[in-house]
Design an enzyme around this catalytic site. Structure first.
Site, short mmCIF file in Angstrom:
data_model
loop_
_atom_site.label_atom_id
_atom_site.label_comp_id
_atom_site.label_asym_id
_atom_site.label_seq_id
_atom_site.Cartn_x
_atom_site.Cartn_y
_atom_site.Cartn_z
N ARG A 46 -17.80 16.65 12.88
CA ARG A 46 -18.30 17.18 14.14
C ARG A 46 -19.24 18.38 13.92
O ARG A 46 -20.25 18.53 14.61
CB ARG A 46 -17.14 17.60 15.03
CG ARG A 46 -17.58 18.12 16.41
CD ARG A 46 -16.43 18.80 17.11
NE ARG A 46 -15.36 17.88 17.38
CZ ARG A 46 -15.30 17.07 18.43
NH1 ARG A 46 -16.29 17.07 19.31
NH2 ARG A 46 -14.27 16.28 18.62
N ILE A 65 -9.04 7.86 1.39
CA ILE A 65 -8.64 9.25 1.53
C ILE A 65 -7.48 9.36 2.52
O ILE A 65 -6.65 10.28 2.45
CB ILE A 65 -9.83 10.12 2.01
CG1 ILE A 65 -9.46 11.60 1.99
CG2 ILE A 65 -10.28 9.71 3.40
CD1 ILE A 65 -10.62 12.50 2.37
N ARG A 77 -5.78 -1.67 9.23
CA ARG A 77 -5.69 -3.13 9.14
C ARG A 77 -5.92 -3.73 10.52
O ARG A 77 -6.99 -3.55 11.09
CB ARG A 77 -4.36 -3.56 8.52
CG ARG A 77 -4.41 -4.93 7.89
CD ARG A 77 -3.19 -5.25 7.05
NE ARG A 77 -1.93 -5.09 7.74
CZ ARG A 77 -0.78 -5.58 7.29
NH1 ARG A 77 -0.73 -6.25 6.15
NH2 ARG A 77 0.32 -5.40 7.97
N ASP A 102 -0.47 2.32 8.53
CA ASP A 102 -1.03 1.55 9.64
C ASP A 102 -0.19 1.62 10.91
O ASP A 102 -0.70 1.34 12.00
CB ASP A 102 -1.18 0.07 9.24
CG ASP A 102 -2.07 -0.12 8.04
OD1 ASP A 102 -2.97 0.72 7.82
OD2 ASP A 102 -1.87 -1.10 7.29
N MET A 149 -8.92 3.43 8.76
CA MET A 149 -8.08 2.32 8.33
C MET A 149 -7.06 1.95 9.42
O MET A 149 -7.06 2.52 10.50
CB MET A 149 -7.37 2.67 7.02
CG MET A 149 -8.33 2.87 5.85
SD MET A 149 -7.54 3.40 4.32
CE MET A 149 -6.88 1.83 3.75
N ALA A 166 15.47 10.77 -0.86
CA ALA A 166 16.63 10.69 0.03
C ALA A 166 17.58 9.57 -0.39
O ALA A 166 18.81 9.73 -0.38
CB ALA A 166 16.17 10.48 1.47
N ASP A 214 2.03 -0.44 11.89
CA ASP A 214 1.94 -1.78 12.47
C ASP A 214 3.24 -2.58 12.35
O ASP A 214 3.22 -3.81 12.42
CB ASP A 214 0.79 -2.55 11.81
CG ASP A 214 0.97 -2.70 10.30
OD1 ASP A 214 1.88 -2.08 9.72
OD2 ASP A 214 0.18 -3.44 9.69
N GLU A 230 -10.72 -0.32 11.56
CA GLU A 230 -11.31 -1.35 10.70
C GLU A 230 -11.08 -2.76 11.24
O GLU A 230 -11.88 -3.67 10.99
CB GLU A 230 -10.77 -1.23 9.27
CG GLU A 230 -9.28 -1.44 9.14
CD GLU A 230 -8.82 -1.29 7.69
OE1 GLU A 230 -9.66 -1.33 6.79
OE2 GLU A 230 -7.60 -1.13 7.47
N THR A 290 4.05 2.66 5.69
CA THR A 290 2.67 2.21 5.78
C THR A 290 1.92 3.12 6.73
O THR A 290 2.44 3.47 7.80
CB THR A 290 2.56 0.76 6.27
OG1 THR A 290 1.19 0.47 6.62
CG2 THR A 290 3.43 0.48 7.47
N GLY A 304 5.60 -2.28 3.76
CA GLY A 304 5.19 -2.84 5.03
C GLY A 304 5.76 -4.23 5.27
O GLY A 304 6.77 -4.61 4.67
N ASP A 305 5.09 -5.00 6.14
CA ASP A 305 5.66 -6.29 6.54
C ASP A 305 5.76 -7.28 5.39
O ASP A 305 6.73 -8.04 5.31
CB ASP A 305 4.87 -6.89 7.70
CG ASP A 305 3.38 -7.01 7.42
OD1 ASP A 305 2.93 -6.58 6.33
OD2 ASP A 305 2.66 -7.52 8.29
N LYS A 360 -25.64 16.58 26.31
CA LYS A 360 -24.73 16.48 25.16
C LYS A 360 -25.55 16.31 23.88
O LYS A 360 -26.44 15.47 23.81
CB LYS A 360 -23.77 15.32 25.34
CG LYS A 360 -22.61 15.30 24.37
CD LYS A 360 -21.57 14.29 24.81
CE LYS A 360 -20.39 14.27 23.87
NZ LYS A 360 -19.70 15.57 23.79
N ARG A 387 1.14 -5.35 -5.55
CA ARG A 387 1.38 -6.58 -4.82
C ARG A 387 1.65 -7.68 -5.85
O ARG A 387 1.05 -7.69 -6.91
CB ARG A 387 0.18 -6.92 -3.94
CG ARG A 387 0.05 -5.95 -2.77
CD ARG A 387 -1.14 -6.28 -1.87
NE ARG A 387 -1.11 -5.50 -0.64
CZ ARG A 387 -1.61 -4.28 -0.52
NH1 ARG A 387 -2.19 -3.70 -1.56
NH2 ARG A 387 -1.54 -3.62 0.63
N SER A 416 6.33 -6.54 2.26
CA SER A 416 7.48 -6.09 1.48
C SER A 416 8.78 -6.51 2.16
O SER A 416 9.76 -6.87 1.50
CB SER A 416 7.45 -4.56 1.33
OG SER A 416 6.22 -4.14 0.77
N GLY A 456 0.82 -1.21 0.00
CA GLY A 456 0.00 0.00 0.00
C GLY A 456 0.85 1.25 0.00
O GLY A 456 1.90 1.31 0.63
#
Length: 319
Positions: free
Chosen positions: A154, A250, A171, A127, A169, A22, A129, A222, A125, A102-103, A213, A72, A105, A11
């Site tokens: 809001r 988004i 994961r 996430d 999102m 860089a 994670d 998710e 990533t 990510g993991d 309120k 992928r 990859s 992703g």
């Protein structure tokens, strides 16, 4: 080490372009040639490899996504696929490789290193994670994107006196929901790392309504459940006008924050340093504000431990 390659895989995440920039510029500074590999491991297998120079990475530090594109690749999971990839690296004279992703990859990077190709991984990533690093490239930008969206939601929640369930999102990680939830003052934050009781959530919402309120916000990672399903249960138990927003992809786009640009730049430069030092099968991370290298095998095997004190704080502040 005369020539290195760089690819992005999995992703996309804001800041990947800053990392590519860089890697390319640090390598050229040290007299190395650089090859850009398009569409991740898919492009590596097919030989979609282009030379990169200083101009190749001009005016990209502020752009989201990845100029190298990403994909992928099921073929790379096979031994035959990896042999094709290695053959292409040798054909193009690439002595070392930087993989941004990510993991999944990183598992590919580990396998290439086992075959004798020095490979360094950079965690990219949204996430957040990946173990052995406090932050991954793109996470900060994604959190700020969520905060901006929730602040807008809001406004309409207040105007119409509604309860909103907002699915974000991440994961199997709840970091985006957790940080954004605390920053936005959400009444409830649901993450996969902690069990929750929907009846207790409803009771909390009703207590808030009893004291006057006018609206409530619930952030759902998710991995913790489906926003529409949770919204429907709340609607059935309360009879309130409950709305659901799934923020979706988004969160992956947009210009990276200053934090992600700096993080990506530091990680990309350090990846080149490690290759020049003769390292392989390493992952770049940030720990306690310092850029560090970790054995990629350790990163893949280490259990991820989220900061649950922030989850407790979210509950305290939303009483």
């Amino acid at each position: 080490m005369r020539k290195i390659g760089v690819l992005t895989s999995g992703g996309d995440a804001p800041g990947m372009n800053a990392a590519i920039r860089a890697v390319v510029r640090k390598a050229i500074f040290h007299g190395l040639e650089v090859a850009g590999i398009k569409r991740g491991y898919t492009g590596l297998i097919s030989g979609d490899i282009v030379p990169m120079d200083l101009g190749s990475v001009g005016d990209i530090i502020h752009r989201g996504g990845t100029i190298l594109q990403t994909a992928r690749c099921e073929e790379f999971k096979s031994e035959a696929g990896r042999e094709k990839a290695i053959a292409k690296l040798k054909e193009h004279g690439i002595d070392g490789l930087v993989v941004i992703g990510g993991d999944g990859s990183f598992r590919g990077a580990q396998l290439l290193s086992e075959k004798g190709i020095p490979t360094i991984g950079i965690p990219g990533t949204i996430d957040n994670d990946i173990p052995c690093t406090d932050y991954t490239i793109g996470f900060d930008t994604a959190v700020n994107t969520v905060i901006d969206a929730v602040d807008k939601i809001r406004d309409t929640a207040t105007s119409h006196e509604r309860t909103y369930v907002i699915e974000v999102m991440g994961r199997n990680a709840g970091d985006i929901a957790l940080l954004a939830g605390v920053a936005c003052g959400a009444e409830n934050v649901l993450v996969p790392e902690a069990k929750y009781d929907i009846a207790a959530i409803v009771e909390k919402l009703q207590r808030g309504a009893a004291r006057g309120k006018k609206h409530s916000l619930i952030l759902v990672a998710e991995g913790a459940g489906k926003g529409f399903a949770i919204g429907e249960v709340i609607r059935e138990l309360t009879g309130w006008d409950t709305r659901v927003t799934v923020l979706g992809h988004i969160q992956r786009g947009g210009s990276p924050t200053a934090f992600d640009r700096m993080l990506a730049s530091k990680m990309g430069a350090h990846a080149v340093d490690l290759l020049l030092e003769g390292q392989k099968a390493m992952m770049i991370g940030v720990q306690g504000g310092k850029i560090v290298g970790t054995d990629i095998n350790d990163a893949l095997c280490t259990p991820r431990t989220p900061d649950m004190s922030l989850y407790e704080l979210a509950g305290v502040l939303s009483i």
